[in-house]
Design an enzyme around this catalytic site. Sequence first.
Site, mmCIF file in Angstrom:
data_model
loop_
_atom_site.group_PDB
_atom_site.id
_atom_site.type_symbol
_atom_site.label_atom_id
_atom_site.label_comp_id
_atom_site.label_asym_id
_atom_site.label_seq_id
_atom_site.Cartn_x
_atom_site.Cartn_y
_atom_site.Cartn_z
ATOM 1 C CD GLU A 172 -2.755 -1.361 0.026
ATOM 2 O OE1 GLU A 172 -2.928 -0.446 -0.604
ATOM 3 O OE2 GLU A 172 -3.323 -2.351 -0.230
ATOM 4 C CG HIS B 209 -0.679 0.937 -4.366
ATOM 5 N ND1 HIS B 209 -0.637 0.780 -5.832
ATOM 6 C CD2 HIS B 209 -1.555 -0.012 -3.592
ATOM 7 C CE1 HIS B 209 -0.976 -0.503 -5.836
ATOM 8 N NE2 HIS B 209 -1.905 -0.940 -5.050
ATOM 9 C CG ASP C 237 2.094 -7.330 -5.873
ATOM 10 O OD1 ASP C 237 1.443 -6.978 -4.702
ATOM 11 O OD2 ASP C 237 1.394 -8.096 -6.472
HETATM 12 ZN ZN ZN Z 1 -2.808 -2.639 -4.631
#
Ligand code: ZN
Length: 708
Positions: A548, A551, A612
């Site tokens: 997160e 991101h 990721d």
């Molecule tokens: Zn995501």
Amino acid sequence: MPKNLPIFLLCVCALMAQAQSSQQTQPKSGPAAQPGKTAPAQHSAPVPASPANATPVKATTLKFSTDTIDRTADPCVDFYQFACGNWIKNNPIPPDQSRWGRFSELQERNREVLHQILEEAAKPAAGRDAITQKIGDYYAACMDVAAIDSQGLKPLEPELARIRDLKDKAGLAGELAHLHRGGVPALFDFGSGQDAKNSGEVIAQADQGGLGMPDRDYYLKDDPKSVELRQKYVAHVQRIFELSGETPERAKTDAATVLRLETELAKASLDRVSRRDPVKTYHRMSREEFEKLDPDFRWSAYITDSGAPPFHSINVAWPDFFKAMAAEIQSAPLDDWKTYLTWHLLHSEASLLPTRFVDENFDFYGKTLTGATEQRPRWKRCVDFTDDQLGEALGRKFVERTFGAEGKERTLKMVDALEKALGQDIQQVSWMTEATKQKALVKLHAITNKIGYPDKWRDYSSVQIRRDDAIGNAMRADQFEFERQLNKIGKPVDRGEWEMTPPTVNAYYDPQMNNINFPAGILQPPFYDNQMDDAVNFGGIGMVIGHELTHGFDDEGRQFDAQGNLQDWWTPEDAKEFDKREACIANEYSSFTVAPGVHVNGKLTLGEDTADNGGLKVAMMALMERLGAQPQPKIDGFTPEQRYYLAFGEIWCENDREEALRLQVNTNPHAPAKDRVIGAVRNSAEFQKAFSCHAGQPMVSANACHVW
Ligand SMILES: [Zn+2]
């Protein structure tokens, strides 16, 4: 429509995002579609039709275990098979599911908790508190199939009559406002949102919409599979019209009309990859300019009837759509529009109509599109509808039962560790200049955290819920949500608001808020487990937190600054270096296939893949920091480093149906679970060291991609 997520919101898992994929697909059971927002999946976890084939989840299975490992596999040849092979072999997909993974297991367990809460709340005992009454009666009405079947289409009749009685095209605007208020997402989306360039301002938002299939491409592509799906869709629309009382001939003509109108809307819609670029969906204009996009449409009537407060500015995500809509309204006869609106009304409410509609709806959206062979039991669907529509009322009860203060505290500790690691990583990368690094760090330190559940719960006291009115309840709950969204226009941004409900097994980063959000639903084993060693918890929830945070610095998130404004803070050279590295990741994931000739779309999944790869790297850094220089003992025969990667692999153990994978690569910004694991470890030197892999083996990329 189930809960809609803002256009830029980035989450960790495909379960909900699968849902997201189908903004215009889902039959209703949640707040009205908001512009630029997307709806959750056709309850991505479709489920069993009878208790006999239900999918019980033993609490004992919900923890990290080396039993998932296929010890005959070589981790350097196929790490996914190594980490998950035994789990995959022993956990076939239940007939009512399109996929079955470790996320689904936890989701099922949370759903069981919600089930108990709702069964108790549904007992009409004296002294129920107001929240219990609402969720209990909503659930009871949804479960009362006998009453729903005996009423037939009667609850929808006033709505059907309104459409039938339209006298001229001038009446379309008012009718669309009425339908949108009731949660029927026809033609276009309208609502509110933060201005992309001024995140402190909430303005009106209008967006493309109005399709019955999951994406514009389903209307436009000519490969055999797309042609076949289109034929099945038209057959489905025809059967829904027949079930509503039309003759087969008339229903056939009407279904063709729906496809024709929707195809025109699809042609005018912006594609999914382009929609990931916030610059492409930013067109702020005055209300007058907006109205000129379709001067014949009675926007004043629409805006007044929608209940929107007066506004001067609006973001029109894709203006060309509204121009095309104008031409289409002009050219098609009124009767065609009546047919179109009737279809979307029936489609939107299908899940709460009599059984024949529910079954037909499942046949296309469940069986054909996701491959599930049986429908989930009614109670699971009704639990999900309650979660979609009264989510913070139900979620409040969920939190009371499951989430203590220590949950919040331990998560905050992990977040601190991950933020520190990402800060170090940003400082260490070789390709970024000092100037941009400093700005990146400012942004990182400005990220706020929300853990578990809202500080202030949403107040549903104005929503009338009746025990004998399933459709009415759904439409009133949708209306509440639609009004709630519109009422934000011109008001200060509510930074405490949540876009996911507390029981959700997912997490998200919101680039306009610049915050990360972890619902209580995911802060449990196997993601976080007090009984487990640090390595396992950093490979689980630690990696999710790192994902997160990353991101904020993926191809989409990096375009927003520390205040959540769409503003370029990169030097041109750094942006160029970033793009070069992103292209490497997009190419890598595009090479993965899910069926013969069907590839992952690396441009669609780029943000998630970046997150990721970054998350896996920084959570490992945080783990190393936690463990310090002391040599650590092996557990179950594995070093901490190995257990870290095993825990990461294990949370993605999953079986998928081919239909579900095809839908996923077409519509979902997340790559399939297997590719997420393999894609990230192939790029990781730390992984290769942990398992002593060497150059030339499949889990060692010759051309490793590194952004963060
Ligand atoms: Zn995501």
